[in-house]
Design a protein around this motif. Structure first.
Motif, PDB file in Angstrom:
ATOM      1  N   TRP A  84      33.023  10.208  43.066  1.00 18.55           N
ATOM      2  CA  TRP A  84      34.458  10.081  43.310  1.00 18.55           C
ATOM      3  C   TRP A  84      34.793  10.293  44.778  1.00 18.55           C
ATOM      4  N   LEU A 121      39.794  14.011  39.966  1.00 18.19           N
ATOM      5  CA  LEU A 121      39.160  12.910  39.242  1.00 18.19           C
ATOM      6  C   LEU A 121      37.906  13.355  38.504  1.00 18.19           C
ATOM      7  N   THR A 125      37.273  13.187  34.566  1.00 18.89           N
ATOM      8  CA  THR A 125      36.053  12.559  34.041  1.00 18.89           C
ATOM      9  C   THR A 125      35.348  13.495  33.065  1.00 18.89           C
TER      10      THR A 125
END
Length: 129
Positions: A84, A121, A125
């Motif tokens: 990311w 992020l 995830t």
């Protein structure tokens, strides 16, 4: 004619300490390189997992045990963060290539946003997967 006095200063920004103060732009740029290398290592680990799956059940059990253990969870979480962060770094470079966000203040904000964004992020995830 008067002689000019040369200023004694270091020639390299790699002299971190009394000569060079790390900045968010340099740290985020270095981190993009580090996360790119870490992503390569993650790909190698996942290729080993696929090769072990094709080789034999015993080899697959060994590699699968590593990836599904607590250590594997930490490794894959750090790998997700690296991916990311690297994606956000590439997005930052795309913005620069388009000619936007090239002033120092905006770059420092973008560098901080990359660290925060990669963390958020990664948490998304981990929670989704």
């Amino acid at each position: 004619m008067a002689e000019t006095k040369r200023v004694e200063r270091p020639l390299s920004p790699f002299m971190i300490g009394p000569y060079y103060r790390p900045q968010m732009t340099s740290i985020s740029s270095i981190m993009v390189r580090i996360t790119g290398i870490a992503t390569l290592g993650t790909v190698a680990l996942l290729v080993c997992w696929l090769v072990a799956a094709a080789a034999s059940p015993a080899a697959f059990d060994c590699v699968n045990w590593l990836l599904t253990s607590f250590v594997g969870d930490i490794l894959l979480t750090l790998a997700a963060w690296a991916v990311w962060y690297h994606v956000l770094g590439r997005l930052r470079h795309l913005i620069w290539d388009l000619g936007y966000g090239v002033d120092i203040g905006f770059n420092e904000k973008m560098g901080k946003a990359m660290f925060i964004g990669a963390t958020v992020l990664t948490l998304i995830t981990v929670l989704v997967v």
